[in-house]
Design an enzyme around this catalytic site. Structure first.
Site, PDB file in Angstrom:
ATOM      1  N   ASP A  13       0.853  -1.175   0.000  1.00 37.99           N
ATOM      2  CA  ASP A  13       0.000   0.000   0.000  1.00 37.99           C
ATOM      3  C   ASP A  13       0.899   1.239   0.000  1.00 37.99           C
ATOM      4  O   ASP A  13       2.103   1.164   0.271  1.00 37.99           O
ATOM      5  CB  ASP A  13      -0.894  -0.022   1.240  1.00 37.99           C
ATOM      6  CG  ASP A  13      -1.948   1.072   1.224  1.00 37.99           C
ATOM      7  OD1 ASP A  13      -2.447   1.406   0.140  1.00 37.99           O
ATOM      8  OD2 ASP A  13      -2.257   1.611   2.303  1.00 37.99           O
ATOM      9  N   ASP A  15      -0.284   5.034   1.059  1.00 35.07           N
ATOM     10  CA  ASP A  15      -0.531   5.899   2.215  1.00 35.07           C
ATOM     11  C   ASP A  15      -0.471   5.097   3.509  1.00 35.07           C
ATOM     12  O   ASP A  15      -1.135   4.073   3.649  1.00 35.07           O
ATOM     13  CB  ASP A  15      -1.910   6.578   2.096  1.00 35.07           C
ATOM     14  CG  ASP A  15      -1.962   7.590   0.964  1.00 35.07           C
ATOM     15  OD1 ASP A  15      -0.990   8.355   0.826  1.00 35.07           O
ATOM     16  OD2 ASP A  15      -2.953   7.602   0.213  1.00 35.07           O
TER      17      ASP A  15
END
Length: 259
Positions: A13, A15
C-alpha cells in the site's frame, strides 16, 4: 499451519506505508530501492482513484521515492480491468478525476450520461450535487452501480476527508442499490494486480497499514500479509478483528532485509 513458500513478489500500500501526509516514511526509499535492485516483481497499490500512475510516479519522485509507472496499481485500473472483462466496449457515467476517466478511456469505454451501462463513482476533490443527482437518476433508470473503493474517509493534513465509500452510501440510500466495489478489500484488486506482474499468490506478500482493507484483501487473495503500524491501524486495534495479519512490524524499515 503449512509453511509458506519464499516471497518472490511484493505488493505494498502507499498511504500509511510508504508516505504519511505527503512525507516519506523512514525506510520507504531504501525498501523500494531494494525491490528495484532485486528484480522481483512488485506493485505499489492505492485505493485512491484520483491520479493516473504517471501522476503518482511524479508525486512519489518529488518525495524521493522512485517507482516505475508500470509498478503502480490503482483502484481505477482495477475497476477498468473489471469492466473490460464484464462488458467490453461499454459506456459509463463517471464521477471522478483523471485517474479514473483515463483508465476507462484506455479500455475503449465511452463516457456519457445518456443511458450508460454503468455509473462509476470514484474519488474527486469536489463532489457535485448536480452530478450525484444525475447518478442517482441513472441508477434508478437501470444503470449498474460501480464504485472504485469502499474507503469512507481519506487522509489530509487537516484531518479526515469524506471519501468514495461515504458518497456511495449516500447514493445507495437514495436508490436502494448497493455498488460493486472494485478496490481493496475486494481480492479482485489484488488478483488483477498479481496478474499484471505475472506473480502468484503462493509466493507473494502484501504490506499495508489497515486491517479492514489491506490485511483483509491480502487474506482473501491468499498472500502473506505484513501489517505496519505507521498508518491507520494500531497494535491495540488488531484484536478487534476476527482475522489477523501473518506478521506485524513497526514500519516498512523492518522489511528491507526480507527483500
Amino acid at each position: 499451519m503449512a509453511e509458506r513458500k519464499p516471497i518472490e513478489s511484493w505488493l505494498t500500500d502507499m498511504d500509511g506505508v510508504l508516505v504519511h501526509e505527503g512525507v516519506p516514511i523512514p525506510g520507504a526509499a531504501e525498501f523500494l530501492k531494494r525491490l528495484r535492485d532485486s528484480g522481483k516483481p512488485f506493485l505499489v497499490l492505492t485505493n485512491n482513484s484520483i491520479y493516473t500512475p504517471r501522476d503518482l510516479q511524479a508525486r512519489l519522485s518529488r518525495m524521493g521515492l522512485q517507482v516505475p509507472v508500470e509498478n503502480i496499481w490503482t483502484s481505477a485500473l482495477a475497476t477498468a480491468r473489471f469492466l473490460e472483462d464484464q462488458r467490453p466496449g461499454g459506456t459509463a457515467y463517471v464521477i471522478g478525476e483523471a485517474g479514473l476517466t483515463t483508465a476507462l478511456h484506455d479500455i475503449g469505454y465511452v463516457l456519457t450520461d445518456h443511458e450508460p451501462d454503468y455509473v462509476v463513482l470514484g474519488e474527486t476533490r469536489t463532489y457535485s450535487f448536480e452530478a450525484l443527482t444525475r447518478a442517482i437518476r441513472l441508477i434508478n433508470n437501470g444503470a449498474r452501480f460501480i464504485c472504485t473503493n469502499p474507503d469512507e474517509t481519506g487522509p489530509s493534513a487537516e484531518g479526515p476527508l469524506p471519501a468514495a465509500g461515504a458518497v456511495a452510501a449516500l447514493i445507495t440510500k437514495a436508490t436502494g442499490k448497493d455498488p460493486y466495489f472494485a478496490g481493496k478489500p475486494n481480492p479482485l484488486m489484488m488478483r488483477t494486480g498479481l496478474n499484471a506482474i505475472g506473480a502468484h499468490s503462493e509466493t507473494s506478500a502484501m504490506i499495508g497499514d489497515r486491517m479492514d482493507t489491506d490485511m483483509l484483501a491480502g487474506l482473501e487473495a491468499g498472500v502473506e500479509t505484513f501489517l505496519v503500524l505507521t498508518g491507520v491501524t494500531k497494535r491495540a486495534d488488531i484484536d478487534r478483528y476476527p482475522f489477523r495479519p501473518s506478521n506485524t512490524v513497526d514500519s516498512i524499515a523492518d522489511l528491507i532485509d526480507l527483500v
